[in-house]
Write a protein that holds these residues in place. Structure first.
Motif, PDB file in Angstrom:
ATOM      1  N   GLY A   1       1.172  -1.096   0.122  1.00  0.00           N
ATOM      2  CA  GLY A   1      -0.112   0.165   0.152  1.00  0.00           C
ATOM      3  C   GLY A   1       0.974   1.329   0.215  1.00  0.00           C
ATOM      4  N   LEU A   2       0.527   2.828   0.463  1.00  0.00           N
ATOM      5  CA  LEU A   2       0.388   3.263   0.209  1.00  0.00           C
ATOM      6  C   LEU A   2       1.199   4.106   1.678  1.00  0.00           C
ATOM      7  CD1 LEU A   2       2.289   6.814  -1.117  1.00  0.00           C
ATOM      8  CD2 LEU A   2      -0.644   6.796  -0.952  1.00  0.00           C
ATOM      9  N   VAL A   3       2.273   4.477   1.793  1.00  0.00           N
ATOM     10  CA  VAL A   3       2.456   4.953   3.355  1.00  0.00           C
ATOM     11  C   VAL A   3       3.437   6.034   3.368  1.00  0.00           C
ATOM     12  CG1 VAL A   3       4.047   3.630   3.713  1.00  0.00           C
ATOM     13  CG2 VAL A   3       3.287   4.403   6.052  1.00  0.00           C
ATOM     14  N   GLN A   4       3.313   7.022   4.335  1.00  0.00           N
ATOM     15  CA  GLN A   4       4.363   7.961   4.949  1.00  0.00           C
ATOM     16  C   GLN A   4       5.309   7.449   5.139  1.00  0.00           C
ATOM     17  OE1 GLN A   4       2.185  10.811   7.003  1.00  0.00           O
ATOM     18  NE2 GLN A   4       1.447  12.498   5.060  1.00  0.00           N
ATOM     19  N   ALA A   5       7.008   7.901   4.073  1.00  0.00           N
ATOM     20  CA  ALA A   5       7.774   7.737   5.577  1.00  0.00           C
ATOM     21  C   ALA A   5       8.406   8.016   6.631  1.00  0.00           C
ATOM     22  CB  ALA A   5       8.762   9.084   5.220  1.00  0.00           C
ATOM     23  N   GLY A   6       8.664   7.238   7.122  1.00  0.00           N
ATOM     24  CA  GLY A   6       9.036   6.481   8.792  1.00  0.00           C
ATOM     25  C   GLY A   6       7.503   5.718   9.060  1.00  0.00           C
ATOM     26  N   GLY A   7       6.579   5.347   8.451  1.00  0.00           N
ATOM     27  CA  GLY A   7       5.464   4.489   9.129  1.00  0.00           C
ATOM     28  C   GLY A   7       6.036   3.328   9.054  1.00  0.00           C
TER      29      GLY A   7
ATOM     30  N   MET B   1       7.948  -3.975   8.292  1.00  0.00           N
ATOM     31  CA  MET B   1       8.899  -2.802   7.718  1.00  0.00           C
ATOM     32  C   MET B   1       7.696  -2.021   8.312  1.00  0.00           C
ATOM     33  SD  MET B   1       8.683  -4.004   3.634  1.00  0.00           S
ATOM     34  CE  MET B   1       6.033  -3.156   3.481  1.00  0.00           C
ATOM     35  N   ASN B   2       9.321  -1.653   9.186  1.00  0.00           N
ATOM     36  CA  ASN B   2       9.484  -0.225   9.471  1.00  0.00           C
ATOM     37  C   ASN B   2      10.039   0.524   8.799  1.00  0.00           C
ATOM     38  OD1 ASN B   2       7.854  -1.846  11.827  1.00  0.00           O
ATOM     39  ND2 ASN B   2       9.416  -2.762  12.769  1.00  0.00           N
ATOM     40  N   SER B   3       9.821   2.140   9.847  1.00  0.00           N
ATOM     41  CA  SER B   3      10.766   2.921   9.817  1.00  0.00           C
ATOM     42  C   SER B   3      10.980   3.676   7.580  1.00  0.00           C
ATOM     43  CB  SER B   3      12.407   3.231  10.639  1.00  0.00           C
ATOM     44  OG  SER B   3      12.120   3.010  11.477  1.00  0.00           O
ATOM     45  N   LEU B   4      10.000   3.148   7.645  1.00  0.00           N
ATOM     46  CA  LEU B   4       9.884   3.024   5.560  1.00  0.00           C
ATOM     47  C   LEU B   4      10.543   3.708   5.526  1.00  0.00           C
ATOM     48  CD1 LEU B   4       6.995   0.929   5.385  1.00  0.00           C
ATOM     49  CD2 LEU B   4       9.509   0.067   4.543  1.00  0.00           C
ATOM     50  N   LYS B   5      11.257   4.305   4.426  1.00  0.00           N
ATOM     51  CA  LYS B   5      11.796   5.598   3.737  1.00  0.00           C
ATOM     52  C   LYS B   5      11.480   5.318   1.692  1.00  0.00           C
ATOM     53  CE  LYS B   5      16.315   4.234   6.341  1.00  0.00           C
ATOM     54  NZ  LYS B   5      18.008   4.065   5.749  1.00  0.00           N
ATOM     55  N   PRO B   6      11.590   6.765   0.809  1.00  0.00           N
ATOM     56  CA  PRO B   6      10.968   6.201   0.065  1.00  0.00           C
ATOM     57  C   PRO B   6      11.855   5.577  -0.987  1.00  0.00           C
ATOM     58  CG  PRO B   6      11.510   8.869   0.958  1.00  0.00           C
ATOM     59  CD  PRO B   6      11.318   7.692   1.602  1.00  0.00           C
ATOM     60  N   GLU B   7      13.056   4.885  -0.224  1.00  0.00           N
ATOM     61  CA  GLU B   7      13.780   4.662  -1.622  1.00  0.00           C
ATOM     62  C   GLU B   7      13.157   3.137  -0.987  1.00  0.00           C
ATOM     63  OE1 GLU B   7      14.947   6.587   0.673  1.00  0.00           O
ATOM     64  OE2 GLU B   7      16.281   6.337   1.689  1.00  0.00           O
ATOM     65  N   ASP B   8      12.090   2.079  -0.336  1.00  0.00           N
ATOM     66  CA  ASP B   8      11.967   1.511  -0.295  1.00  0.00           C
ATOM     67  C   ASP B   8      10.874   1.427  -1.449  1.00  0.00           C
ATOM     68  OD1 ASP B   8      11.779   1.263   3.178  1.00  0.00           O
ATOM     69  OD2 ASP B   8      13.751   0.780   1.993  1.00  0.00           O
TER      70      ASP B   8
ATOM     71  N   VAL C   1       4.329  -1.239  -3.123  1.00  0.00           N
ATOM     72  CA  VAL C   1       4.738  -1.079  -2.107  1.00  0.00           C
ATOM     73  C   VAL C   1       5.102   1.157  -1.914  1.00  0.00           C
ATOM     74  CG1 VAL C   1       6.095  -0.375   0.670  1.00  0.00           C
ATOM     75  CG2 VAL C   1       4.797  -2.772   0.270  1.00  0.00           C
ATOM     76  N   THR C   2       4.493   1.212  -1.368  1.00  0.00           N
ATOM     77  CA  THR C   2       4.862   2.604  -1.919  1.00  0.00           C
ATOM     78  C   THR C   2       5.409   3.789  -0.513  1.00  0.00           C
ATOM     79  OG1 THR C   2       3.177   2.596  -4.320  1.00  0.00           O
ATOM     80  CG2 THR C   2       4.227   5.265  -3.657  1.00  0.00           C
ATOM     81  N   VAL C   3       6.190   4.969  -0.876  1.00  0.00           N
ATOM     82  CA  VAL C   3       6.828   5.274   0.730  1.00  0.00           C
ATOM     83  C   VAL C   3       6.806   7.203   0.432  1.00  0.00           C
ATOM     84  CG1 VAL C   3       8.046   5.426   2.176  1.00  0.00           C
ATOM     85  CG2 VAL C   3       7.478   3.552   0.988  1.00  0.00           C
ATOM     86  N   SER C   4       6.311   8.035   0.549  1.00  0.00           N
ATOM     87  CA  SER C   4       5.680   8.858   0.323  1.00  0.00           C
ATOM     88  C   SER C   4       6.453   9.751   1.337  1.00  0.00           C
ATOM     89  CB  SER C   4       4.519   9.514   0.444  1.00  0.00           C
ATOM     90  OG  SER C   4       3.549   9.194   1.499  1.00  0.00           O
ATOM     91  N   SER C   5       7.464  10.230   0.396  1.00  0.00           N
ATOM     92  CA  SER C   5       8.407  11.191   1.184  1.00  0.00           C
ATOM     93  C   SER C   5       7.971  12.541   2.012  1.00  0.00           C
ATOM     94  CB  SER C   5       9.275  12.072   0.668  1.00  0.00           C
ATOM     95  OG  SER C   5       8.596  13.336  -0.464  1.00  0.00           O
TER      96      SER C   5
END
Length: 122
Positions: A10-16, A81-88, A118-122
């Protein structure tokens, strides 16, 4: 028929955080792993786990942030997956293999799921 089906992307913010699941059917695997592929990049190893779950292996970029686990009674693989980053950001796929030693090369895995985004937004 052997099948691997991923879920939880899914879509999650950075750090999520996100938790991916991979339900396997048709057989059990000695080794299971997670790989990911970002647009215009090659597939890369993320993590692997042996049959007992006692041995795990992680790619350096995810060490300390991701945790791989499996529930053999449910024939299901997980990736917390914790502390997700946009590069993930990538399509994450699970894979199953027969090796008794954990390997990072996709060539060592015989069965693959379709993947989950998996999409991580900044």
């Amino acid at each position: 028929q052997v099948q691997l089906v991923e879920s939880g992307g899914g879509l999650v913010q950075a750090g999520g955080s996100l938790r991916l699941s991979c339900a396997a059917s048709g057989r059990a695997f000695n080794t299971m792993g997670w790989f990911r592929q970002a647009p215009e990049k090659e597939r890369e190893f993320v993590a692997a786990i042996n049959l007992s779950g006692r041995n795990t292996l992680y790619a350096d970029p995810v060490k300390g942030r991701f945790t791989i686990s499996r529930d053999n009674a449910k024939n299901t693989l997980y990736l917390q997956m914790n502390s997700l980053k946009p590069e993930d950001t990538a399509v994450y796929s699970c894979a199953g293999g027969n090796l008794l030693v954990l390997r990072t090369s996709p060539a060592n895995y015989n069965y693959w799921g379709q993947g989950t985004q998996v999409t991580v937004s900044s």
